[in-house]
Design a protein around this motif. Structure first.
Motif, PDB file in Angstrom:
ATOM      1  N   GLU A 197      14.615  95.091 -41.313  1.00  0.00           N
ATOM      2  CA  GLU A 197      14.507  93.853 -41.480  1.00  0.00           C
ATOM      3  C   GLU A 197      13.072  93.159 -42.378  1.00  0.00           C
ATOM      4  OE1 GLU A 197      16.526  91.366 -40.675  1.00  0.00           O
ATOM      5  OE2 GLU A 197      18.060  92.039 -39.148  1.00  0.00           O
ATOM      6  N   ILE A 198      12.119  93.875 -41.776  1.00  0.00           N
ATOM      7  CA  ILE A 198      10.924  93.526 -42.260  1.00  0.00           C
ATOM      8  C   ILE A 198      10.336  93.791 -43.675  1.00  0.00           C
ATOM      9  CG2 ILE A 198       8.155  93.891 -41.704  1.00  0.00           C
ATOM     10  CD1 ILE A 198       8.810  94.162 -38.845  1.00  0.00           C
ATOM     11  N   GLN A 199      10.916  95.358 -43.873  1.00  0.00           N
ATOM     12  CA  GLN A 199      10.793  95.963 -45.234  1.00  0.00           C
ATOM     13  C   GLN A 199      11.541  94.953 -46.178  1.00  0.00           C
ATOM     14  OE1 GLN A 199       8.893  98.415 -46.268  1.00  0.00           O
ATOM     15  NE2 GLN A 199       9.757  98.295 -48.383  1.00  0.00           N
ATOM     16  N   ALA A 200      12.724  94.301 -45.920  1.00  0.00           N
ATOM     17  CA  ALA A 200      13.389  93.707 -46.765  1.00  0.00           C
ATOM     18  C   ALA A 200      12.571  92.564 -47.393  1.00  0.00           C
ATOM     19  CB  ALA A 200      14.654  93.219 -46.342  1.00  0.00           C
ATOM     20  N   GLN A 201      11.644  91.920 -46.540  1.00  0.00           N
ATOM     21  CA  GLN A 201      10.896  91.032 -46.904  1.00  0.00           C
ATOM     22  C   GLN A 201       9.886  91.538 -47.846  1.00  0.00           C
ATOM     23  OE1 GLN A 201       9.799  88.330 -43.329  1.00  0.00           O
ATOM     24  NE2 GLN A 201      11.081  89.635 -42.480  1.00  0.00           N
ATOM     25  N   ILE A 202       9.534  92.636 -47.952  1.00  0.00           N
ATOM     26  CA  ILE A 202       8.460  93.000 -48.926  1.00  0.00           C
ATOM     27  C   ILE A 202       8.937  93.764 -50.038  1.00  0.00           C
ATOM     28  CG2 ILE A 202       6.474  94.874 -48.591  1.00  0.00           C
ATOM     29  CD1 ILE A 202       6.687  94.522 -45.586  1.00  0.00           C
ATOM     30  N   CYS A 203      10.026  94.430 -50.208  1.00  0.00           N
ATOM     31  CA  CYS A 203      10.418  94.978 -51.200  1.00  0.00           C
ATOM     32  C   CYS A 203      11.880  94.493 -51.448  1.00  0.00           C
ATOM     33  CB  CYS A 203      10.722  96.277 -51.138  1.00  0.00           C
ATOM     34  SG  CYS A 203      11.233  97.308 -52.479  1.00  0.00           S
ATOM     35  N   LYS A 204      12.001  93.847 -52.665  1.00  0.00           N
ATOM     36  CA  LYS A 204      13.129  93.045 -52.962  1.00  0.00           C
ATOM     37  C   LYS A 204      14.500  94.184 -53.364  1.00  0.00           C
ATOM     38  CE  LYS A 204      14.453  89.791 -56.727  1.00  0.00           C
ATOM     39  NZ  LYS A 204      14.961  90.242 -57.889  1.00  0.00           N
ATOM     40  N   SER A 205      14.201  95.209 -54.160  1.00  0.00           N
ATOM     41  CA  SER A 205      15.110  96.058 -54.452  1.00  0.00           C
ATOM     42  C   SER A 205      14.722  97.439 -54.886  1.00  0.00           C
ATOM     43  CB  SER A 205      16.059  95.696 -55.665  1.00  0.00           C
ATOM     44  OG  SER A 205      15.097  95.482 -56.655  1.00  0.00           O
ATOM     45  N   ILE A 206      15.909  98.375 -54.888  1.00  0.00           N
ATOM     46  CA  ILE A 206      15.248  99.906 -55.300  1.00  0.00           C
ATOM     47  C   ILE A 206      16.292 100.293 -56.219  1.00  0.00           C
ATOM     48  CG2 ILE A 206      14.240 100.394 -52.976  1.00  0.00           C
ATOM     49  CD1 ILE A 206      16.848 102.218 -52.363  1.00  0.00           C
ATOM     50  N   VAL A 207      15.949 101.124 -57.128  1.00  0.00           N
ATOM     51  CA  VAL A 207      16.972 101.725 -57.888  1.00  0.00           C
ATOM     52  C   VAL A 207      17.009 103.386 -57.562  1.00  0.00           C
ATOM     53  CG1 VAL A 207      17.621 102.626 -60.160  1.00  0.00           C
ATOM     54  CG2 VAL A 207      16.894 100.258 -59.964  1.00  0.00           C
ATOM     55  N   TYR A 208      18.161 103.861 -56.673  1.00  0.00           N
ATOM     56  CA  TYR A 208      18.079 105.055 -56.438  1.00  0.00           C
ATOM     57  C   TYR A 208      19.168 105.969 -56.774  1.00  0.00           C
ATOM     58  CZ  TYR A 208      18.158 108.588 -52.500  1.00  0.00           C
ATOM     59  OH  TYR A 208      18.209 109.981 -51.635  1.00  0.00           O
ATOM     60  N   HIS A 209      18.965 107.095 -57.339  1.00  0.00           N
ATOM     61  CA  HIS A 209      20.169 107.801 -57.907  1.00  0.00           C
ATOM     62  C   HIS A 209      20.901 107.002 -58.949  1.00  0.00           C
ATOM     63  CE1 HIS A 209      19.554 111.086 -54.506  1.00  0.00           C
ATOM     64  NE2 HIS A 209      18.383 111.101 -55.242  1.00  0.00           N
ATOM     65  N   GLY A 210      20.289 106.112 -59.746  1.00  0.00           N
ATOM     66  CA  GLY A 210      21.033 105.467 -60.609  1.00  0.00           C
ATOM     67  C   GLY A 210      21.541 104.252 -60.106  1.00  0.00           C
ATOM     68  N   LYS A 211      21.649 103.644 -58.912  1.00  0.00           N
ATOM     69  CA  LYS A 211      22.291 102.670 -58.437  1.00  0.00           C
ATOM     70  C   LYS A 211      21.160 101.524 -57.907  1.00  0.00           C
ATOM     71  CE  LYS A 211      25.843 101.506 -55.551  1.00  0.00           C
ATOM     72  NZ  LYS A 211      26.655 101.529 -54.286  1.00  0.00           N
ATOM     73  N   LEU A 212      21.603 100.306 -58.182  1.00  0.00           N
ATOM     74  CA  LEU A 212      20.633  99.341 -57.644  1.00  0.00           C
ATOM     75  C   LEU A 212      21.103  98.864 -56.250  1.00  0.00           C
ATOM     76  CD1 LEU A 212      18.549  96.897 -58.256  1.00  0.00           C
ATOM     77  CD2 LEU A 212      20.367  95.613 -58.687  1.00  0.00           C
ATOM     78  N   TYR A 213      20.089  98.774 -55.436  1.00  0.00           N
ATOM     79  CA  TYR A 213      20.193  98.391 -53.869  1.00  0.00           C
ATOM     80  C   TYR A 213      19.290  97.147 -53.632  1.00  0.00           C
ATOM     81  CZ  TYR A 213      22.573 102.911 -53.296  1.00  0.00           C
ATOM     82  OH  TYR A 213      23.596 104.132 -53.405  1.00  0.00           O
ATOM     83  N   GLU A 214      19.832  96.218 -53.049  1.00  0.00           N
ATOM     84  CA  GLU A 214      18.858  94.912 -52.681  1.00  0.00           C
ATOM     85  C   GLU A 214      18.863  94.786 -51.122  1.00  0.00           C
ATOM     86  OE1 GLU A 214      19.153  91.929 -55.982  1.00  0.00           O
ATOM     87  OE2 GLU A 214      21.183  92.417 -55.235  1.00  0.00           O
ATOM     88  N   GLY A 215      17.660  94.286 -50.940  1.00  0.00           N
ATOM     89  CA  GLY A 215      17.613  93.617 -49.267  1.00  0.00           C
ATOM     90  C   GLY A 215      17.412  94.651 -48.203  1.00  0.00           C
ATOM     91  N   TYR A 216      18.402  94.338 -47.433  1.00  0.00           N
ATOM     92  CA  TYR A 216      18.309  95.376 -46.145  1.00  0.00           C
ATOM     93  C   TYR A 216      18.851  96.717 -46.285  1.00  0.00           C
ATOM     94  CZ  TYR A 216      19.091  96.465 -41.123  1.00  0.00           C
ATOM     95  OH  TYR A 216      19.150  97.065 -39.709  1.00  0.00           O
ATOM     96  N   GLU A 217      19.908  96.768 -47.248  1.00  0.00           N
ATOM     97  CA  GLU A 217      20.414  98.082 -47.840  1.00  0.00           C
ATOM     98  C   GLU A 217      19.470  98.994 -48.385  1.00  0.00           C
ATOM     99  OE1 GLU A 217      24.537  99.931 -49.667  1.00  0.00           O
ATOM    100  OE2 GLU A 217      23.756  97.894 -50.240  1.00  0.00           O
ATOM    101  N   ALA A 218      18.564  98.259 -49.363  1.00  0.00           N
ATOM    102  CA  ALA A 218      17.661  99.059 -49.835  1.00  0.00           C
ATOM    103  C   ALA A 218      16.276  99.479 -49.016  1.00  0.00           C
ATOM    104  CB  ALA A 218      16.892  97.974 -50.971  1.00  0.00           C
ATOM    105  N   ALA A 219      16.142  98.560 -48.042  1.00  0.00           N
ATOM    106  CA  ALA A 219      15.188  98.907 -46.926  1.00  0.00           C
ATOM    107  C   ALA A 219      15.459 100.019 -46.398  1.00  0.00           C
ATOM    108  CB  ALA A 219      14.910  97.693 -46.064  1.00  0.00           C
ATOM    109  N   GLU A 220      16.664 100.041 -45.773  1.00  0.00           N
ATOM    110  CA  GLU A 220      17.125 101.286 -45.303  1.00  0.00           C
ATOM    111  C   GLU A 220      16.904 102.768 -45.861  1.00  0.00           C
ATOM    112  OE1 GLU A 220      20.767 100.324 -41.761  1.00  0.00           O
ATOM    113  OE2 GLU A 220      21.230 100.200 -44.165  1.00  0.00           O
ATOM    114  N   ILE A 221      17.460 102.489 -47.009  1.00  0.00           N
ATOM    115  CA  ILE A 221      17.402 103.834 -47.810  1.00  0.00           C
ATOM    116  C   ILE A 221      15.972 104.395 -47.952  1.00  0.00           C
ATOM    117  CG2 ILE A 221      17.908 105.030 -50.074  1.00  0.00           C
ATOM    118  CD1 ILE A 221      20.039 102.917 -50.153  1.00  0.00           C
ATOM    119  N   LEU A 222      15.104 103.286 -48.178  1.00  0.00           N
ATOM    120  CA  LEU A 222      13.599 103.581 -48.571  1.00  0.00           C
ATOM    121  C   LEU A 222      13.019 104.175 -47.461  1.00  0.00           C
ATOM    122  CD1 LEU A 222      11.311 103.482 -50.482  1.00  0.00           C
ATOM    123  CD2 LEU A 222      10.892 100.892 -49.627  1.00  0.00           C
TER     124      LEU A 222
END
Ligand code: CLF
Ligand code: SF4
Length: 291
Positions: A145-170
């Protein structure tokens, strides 16, 4: 054989717990790209801004070897060769290639790599194989929840993830990666950007968690309010001191961070010799950062 934590405390400027050790580092700006989008990151190619994510130029691994040779000739106190961007050291293969060359050419220099940790688990075996002495992972929250406010998105193994889902993976990859490289013997320092409006109360929990996963040192970096976090405030001295004291109940704390450029050279906070090593900027500004 990688350096021990005790020897890093004496010979690596960013592992000095307590007093400064007055050793120098040379940053090699070999890593242009990034795979995540931190909201505070303002990356650029220029020779004036004094913060992470900025360099005069991007150089090749082969050029990095020559830059180290020149830096050591100019300044005998350089003990560390580091890659701290201007993007992420694992988002492109250049940093690991650079470290392999450095290990051959300068076996005595301490090798230091800084990463956001998204690909740390993927590269843990290679990091151990190269023999990187110190690794910094920037972990700004362990709560998605906190990380999602700090990092908008990630590209992981070629796929774009945003918000909470991106934060969980990171976060999952950062913690598993820290544990794996620490177990393999690499000294892991964690940098956490202190953002008063977002993670101030949470930083001690980050310290406790990364210590439990094997990190040996913790560095609280005050936010530079810029880019998408320009609405936040820079933490004051009282908040920084209080947060460091709380973190220190769980892990050693580094207190001399200078929020270096990706091409910094010399003793952090002292005379910078990077102008004598790198060419003037030739590329246009892009957005994006590191420490
Ligand atoms: Fe560079 Fe970072 Fe290695 Fe140090 S910097 S890659 S650990 S050699 Fe140091 Fe500069 Fe702070 Fe970084 S003072 S921004 S913590
Ligand atoms: Fe990437 Fe580092 Fe900038 Fe974050 S701060 S977007 S990890 S370069």
């Amino acid at each position: 054989m990688v350096a021990t934590f005790e020897s890093l405390q004496k010979n690596h400027p960013c592992f000095a717990v307590g007093a400064k050790n007055n050793k120098g580092r040379i940053h090699l700006p070999v890593s242009p790209g990034c795979n995540i989008a931190c909201n505070f990151c303002q990356r650029s190619i220029n020779d004036v801004d004094n913060h992470p994510g900025v360099a005069r130029e991007i150089i090749s691994p082969e050029e990095a070897v020559e830059v180290i040779r020149k830096a050591i000739a100019l300044y005998a106190d350089i003990t560390v060769a580091g890659v701290a961007g201007p993007g992420d050291a694992l988002a492109t293969p250049h940093a690991l290639k650079t470290f392999r060359l450095i290990k051959k050419e300068f076996p005595d220099i301490i090798t230091c790599m800084s990463t956001n940790g998204l690909l740390l688990l993927d590269y843990a075996d290679e990091i151990a194989d190269v023999g990187i002495d110190s690794l910094t992972v920037t972990v700004n929250a362990i709560d998605p929840e906190i990380q999602a406010q700090i990092c908008k998105s990630i590209v992981y193994h070629g796929k774009l993830y945003e918000g909470y889902e991106a934060a969980e993976i990171l976060i999952k990859n950062q913690l598993a990666g820290i544990e794996k490289v620490s177990r393999a013997g690499t000294n892991v320092k964690v940098n956490t950007v202190l953002i008063p409006e977002i993670n101030a109360d949470h930083v001690p929990v980050v310290a406790k968690t990364v210590a439990a996963h094997g990190a040996c040192l913790f560095n609280i970096i005050p936010l530079i309010p810029q880019h998408n976090l320009s609405w936040c405030s820079a933490p004051g001295c009282d908040l920084i001191s209080k947060t460091r004291a709380e973190a220190e109940t769980y892990i050693n704390v580094f207190r001399h961070c200078q929020r270096c450029r990706a091409d910094a050279a010399g003793i952090p906070g002292g005379k910078d010799i990077s102008r004598e090593l790198y060419a003037r900027p030739v590329r246009l500004e892009t957005t994006f950062s590191h420490g």
